[in-house]
Design an enzyme around this catalytic site. Structure first.
Site, PDB file in Angstrom:
ATOM      1  N   TYR A   1       0.843  -1.206   0.000  1.00  9.48           N
ATOM      2  CA  TYR A   1       0.000   0.000   0.000  1.00  9.48           C
ATOM      3  C   TYR A   1       0.867   1.240   0.000  1.00  9.48           C
ATOM      4  O   TYR A   1       2.046   1.213   0.389  1.00  9.48           O
ATOM      5  CB  TYR A   1      -0.961   0.003   1.200  1.00  9.48           C
ATOM      6  N   CYS A   2       0.279   2.335  -0.490  1.00  8.94           N
ATOM      7  CA  CYS A   2       0.937   3.648  -0.457  1.00  8.94           C
ATOM      8  C   CYS A   2      -0.167   4.694  -0.348  1.00  8.94           C
ATOM      9  O   CYS A   2      -1.302   4.370  -0.029  1.00  8.94           O
ATOM     10  CB  CYS A   2       1.798   3.850  -1.698  1.00  8.94           C
ATOM     11  N   THR A   3       0.166   5.961  -0.599  1.00  5.51           N
ATOM     12  CA  THR A   3      -0.796   7.046  -0.366  1.00  5.51           C
ATOM     13  C   THR A   3      -2.019   6.960  -1.271  1.00  5.51           C
ATOM     14  O   THR A   3      -3.149   6.933  -0.799  1.00  5.51           O
ATOM     15  CB  THR A   3      -0.108   8.408  -0.588  1.00  5.51           C
TER      16      THR A   3
ATOM     17  N   ILE B   1      -4.162   4.558   0.625  1.00  4.12           N
ATOM     18  CA  ILE B   1      -4.724   4.863   1.941  1.00  4.12           C
ATOM     19  C   ILE B   1      -5.904   5.831   1.821  1.00  4.12           C
ATOM     20  O   ILE B   1      -6.890   5.726   2.552  1.00  4.12           O
ATOM     21  CB  ILE B   1      -3.628   5.495   2.851  1.00  4.12           C
TER      22      ILE B   1
END
Ligand code: ZN
Ligand code: ZN
Length: 323
Positions: free
Chosen positions: A178-180, A207
């Site tokens: 996952y990332c932003t 996210i």
């Protein structure tokens, strides 16, 4: 209706004459009165723009009307004030800097991790054979991350390919990255697959989308964003704060840049210490002759070096206009 909106999006889709596209796109954004930052590369688009709901709607319509970008997903936030001070649209080699420049090597359009929608990510993340991997940098995961996530000691995403070597022991497990907003995962998961990891998934929309669609459950702290909001809350289910003030150790999620432009360290600092140290990371920085004026936000417009007196007075003027 909100006063302003901020849009976050990316699209991996080949663009011919991307440099020219960037120039024209900048003019288009300006014509709509948008502010923000867009990166254009041969491989696609990556941007955050902010403006009135009308101009944001017109922008999204324009992007969607282009067959190359028709599938672009926008993450839309209502904001009280515009999240940027300027409008930038620049050509770069990649829309997210990984240092992997050979499109034949890593091409998310050809091979990437399986996209998981927020609800599916939530359902899967605590299973026994699953590892949740944060592919973001230190300053990002320090202020917020998924409970039990593996984080990497990297200052920039371009260090990610090197770090993959340290993840060998996770082979055989299901890896959920996952990332932003999802853009880094497209490349990170593609690279993991290329390096022989077999079960690789990625949180689609990152996210930010997870916050909207899964209530941000089990995300501890706040999510770092690349505009003047610095961090945004995403967890409305079981929120917590994970970061502490660099100066006094008190729990805080507030991130600032040191007011000394030469230091410019990006760190967490509570409001009390902020006012006491005038937004500096240390008392040494507080005595720097070019220390910037702290207004409680710790966010400064980037000014090109070197700075002479004339530029300083112009900048002060600009700041007054902004406020
Ligand atoms: Zn403090
Ligand atoms: Zn400093």
């Amino acid at each position: 209706m909100a006063q302003y909106q901020t849009l976050l999006y990316y699209c991996y889709s080949p663009i011919e004459n991307a440099e020219k596209f960037a120039e024209d796109h900048l003019e288009f954004c300006k014509s709509l009165g948008l502010l923000g930052r867009i990166i254009v590369a041969d491989e696609g688009l990556n941007g955050t723009v902010s403006g009135t709901p009308e101009s944001c709607a017109a922008y999204m319509e324009h992007i969607h009307s282009d067959p190359r970008f028709s599938k672009t997903e926008f993450k839309i936030d209502d904001v009280e004030e515009v999240s940027f001070i300027k409008m930038h649209c620049r050509y770069k080699e990649e829309i997210v800097h990984s240092g992997l420049r050979n499109p034949a090597e890593i091409n998310p359009n050809k091979q990437t991790g399986i996209h998981l929608e927020p609800k599916d990510f939530l359902a899967m993340k605590d299973q026994e054979d699953v590892v949740v991997l944060d592919v973001r940098s230190n300053y990002e995961h320090n202020v917020g991350r998924f409970k039990n996530a593996i984080t990497l000691d990297i200052e920039n995403f371009r260090e990610f390919p090197e770090k993959v070597k340290e993840l060998e022991h996770l082979k055989g497990k299901k890896i959920l990255t996952y990332c932003t907003g999802g853009i880094k995962c497209e490349k990170a998961s593609a690279l993991l697959l290329k390096e022989g990891f077999e079960d690789v998934y990625q949180l689609h929309g990152g996210i930010i989308k997870y916050g909207k669609e899964a209530g941000g459950e089990d995300f501890e702290g706040e999510c770092y964003v690349f505009d003047n909001r610095v961090t945004v809350p995403v967890n409305s289910v079981n929120p917590s704060v994970v970061s502490t003030c660099k100066n006094c150790g008190k729990i805080t999620s507030k991130m600032i840049n040191c007011a000394n432009p030469v230091c410019n360290e990006h760190f967490t600092q509570c409001d009390e210490c902020g006012w006491e140290l005038e937004g500096c990371c240390s008392s040494a920085c507080q005595t720097h002759p070019r220390k910037r004026e702290y207004d409680g936000t710790g966010y400064y417009v980037k000014v090109p070096q070197p700075v002479n007196e004339e530029k300083i007075s112009k900048r002060k003027h600009k700041k007054l206009v902004k406020n």
